[in-house]
Design an enzyme around this catalytic site. Structure first.
Site, short mmCIF file in Angstrom:
data_model
loop_
_atom_site.label_atom_id
_atom_site.label_comp_id
_atom_site.label_asym_id
_atom_site.label_seq_id
_atom_site.Cartn_x
_atom_site.Cartn_y
_atom_site.Cartn_z
N GLU A 263 0.83 -1.21 0.00
CA GLU A 263 0.00 0.00 0.00
C GLU A 263 0.86 1.26 0.00
OE1 GLU A 263 -3.21 0.26 -0.49
OE2 GLU A 263 -3.20 -1.93 -0.74
N SER B 80 18.51 -7.93 -9.96
CA SER B 80 17.27 -7.93 -10.73
C SER B 80 17.26 -8.92 -11.91
CB SER B 80 16.98 -6.52 -11.26
OG SER B 80 16.59 -5.68 -10.20
N HIS C 48 2.41 -10.11 -9.47
CA HIS C 48 3.85 -10.32 -9.61
C HIS C 48 4.61 -9.23 -8.88
CE1 HIS C 48 7.75 -11.25 -11.31
NE2 HIS C 48 7.86 -9.99 -11.70
N SER C 49 4.19 -8.00 -9.06
CA SER C 49 4.79 -6.86 -8.39
C SER C 49 3.78 -5.72 -8.44
CB SER C 49 6.10 -6.43 -9.10
OG SER C 49 5.80 -5.85 -10.36
#
Length: 437
Positions: A111, A197, A328-329
């Site tokens: 959030e 990443s 996923h993200s």
């Protein structure tokens, strides 16, 4: 019908696979690399297998799928008492609380990104048991290479709430000094290599580290490399599998098969028997497949895998099957490619926290009031830390040029000088007050 129940329907063919493996095992046991002929098996240097006189195209369906090991059913009951790890109440409560902590922190930080307070976030919903069960079975000296959805491993090892949140804000107390995206954690103290990443880059690195460990006298530590089923499609994954197998490296190649590589479902990602199917026949690696929503199954299997890789100096492919409940993200909306009803099933009936809770209820170890107070306390700590972390300064911007070379090369010195001149000439356009001087 749940994913696990569908899998059970396939188990009728396991006996057929076991018989096949028995034959292959005989061939393997008979291996030698001499030129002496054999009546039963071919003696080519590239493969040892029985001769046949009838041509047959080997089809994928000729092999039974590798079975899924589990200890608890969805109602929290132990299916076979001999498989109960017999963990004490204190350990089980820590497992539960660490999963709840991770789940609660994920909700708040997700959030926070939606509010624009951090740039990016990835949740671990539905995979908490894979993290906690595996971490609990390891020793602190074991080296971890993560992908980007193994925060629970760090929780178990003692990574603090402030360390998680400082990293997401990239402030001066971030161990990575603001040089990584959020959720790219790392801790030298906890033997957790900083996350990168690009997919799969950690896999050959992990195998290389395990090979170095193997060469140490009286080595008593292994390497665990976490990756997703999508990452297993990268070339680095295949290099790592082959490297680990041929050089005999004490590494556990831990695949979190959560069903989706971003928006690509597993049935579009590969056509074989998951990732576990690549282990025994594909690369000659000992393999385990478990119910990744069952913290006890993951724990037992990880204990066995660790014992094996250290005793035999060989790798293990470890596939934990679960379901990625969250997006996923924060860059993804998973309802665009899967039904909300399916997500809800895995977020309730099949959720790892729910299963462990039911187990604790059966044991008389669960108190609803205590849990509610614990969740409230975690929420307060996370929200308080966010308020603190977002006010901290960012590291000095010059640090972007540091930390790669022992001695900074001339081209980086030149670039830094150019940037210093540019910022001095246009400093009114940059938020310099937010950075350390």
């Amino acid at each position: 019908m749940s994913f696990l129940r569908k899998s059970v329907n396939l188990m009728g063919s396991v006996a057929r696979r076991q018989q096949h493996l028995k034959v292959i095992g005989g061939a393997t046991a008979a291996r030698d690399f001499s030129s002496k002929p054999s009546d039963d098996y071919a003696n080519f240097p590239g493969a040892k297998a029985p001769f046949v006189s009838k041509l047959n195209l080997i089809q994928p369906e000729d092999y039974a799928p590798i079975p899924i090991y589990r200890v608890m059913d969805q109602d929290g009951y132990i299916a076979d008492e001999s498989q109960d790890p017999q963990l004490g109440r204190e350990v089980v409560e820590k497992m539960f609380r660490d999963m709840v902590l991770l789940n609660t922190m994920d909700k708040i930080l997700y959030e926070s990104q939606r509010q624009g307070r951090i740039s990016f976030y990835m949740t671990n919903f539905g995979e908490e048991a894979s993290h906690i069960g595996s971490a609990a079975a390891l020793e602190m000296r074991d080296l971890i290479y993560g992908q980007y959805r193994e925060a629970g491993v760090l929780v178990w090892r003692g990574f603090r709430i402030d360390q998680f949140i400082d990293q997401c804000y990239g402030n001066t107390d971030d161990l990575g000094r603001g040089k990584q995206m959020p959720v790219h954690y790392g801790s030298r103290e906890l033997n957790f290599v900083t996350i990168s990443s690009p997919l799969s880059t950690q896999m050959p690195q992990a195998v290389g580290a395990a090979y170095a460990m193997k060469l140490r006298p009286d080595n008593d530590a292994c390497v665990v490399c976490y990756f997703g089923e999508g990452a297993a499609s990268e070339g680095d994954a295949h290099a790592a599998f082959n490297f680990a197998a041929t050089l005999g490296c004490p590494t556990i190649l831990f695949c979190r098969n959560n069903g989706f590589a971003i928006s690509t479902p597993s049935h579009e990602q590969y056509k074989g028997d998951g990732i576990a199917g690549r282990g025994p026949m594909g690369y000659g690696i000992t393999t385990i497949r478990v119910d990744g929503t069952d913290v006890f199954a993951v724990y037992n299997a990880m204990k066995a895998a660790r014992e094996y890789v250290l005793k035999e100096n060989k790798p293990v492919v470890f596939e934990a099957l679960a379901y990625r409940v969250g997006h996923h993200s924060t860059s993804d909306d998973s309802t665009a490619y899967r039904p909300a009803e399916e997500i809800e099933i895995w977020n309730s009936v099949e959720h790892p926290i729910s299963k462990l809770k039911r187990y604790m209820v059966h044991k008389g170890w669960f108190d609803e009031t205590v849990e509610n107070e614990y969740v409230k306390d975690i929420r307060k700590k996370v929200l308080k830390q966010i308020a603190v972390s977002e006010k901290k300064l960012k590291p000095n911007w010059r640090e972007m040029f540091e930390g790669v070379y022992a001695e900074m090369p001339d081209h980086l010195i030149e670039q830094r000088s150019e940037l210093e001149k540019h910022i001095e000439a246009h400093k009114e356009h940059y938020p310099l007050k937010n950075f350390e001087k």
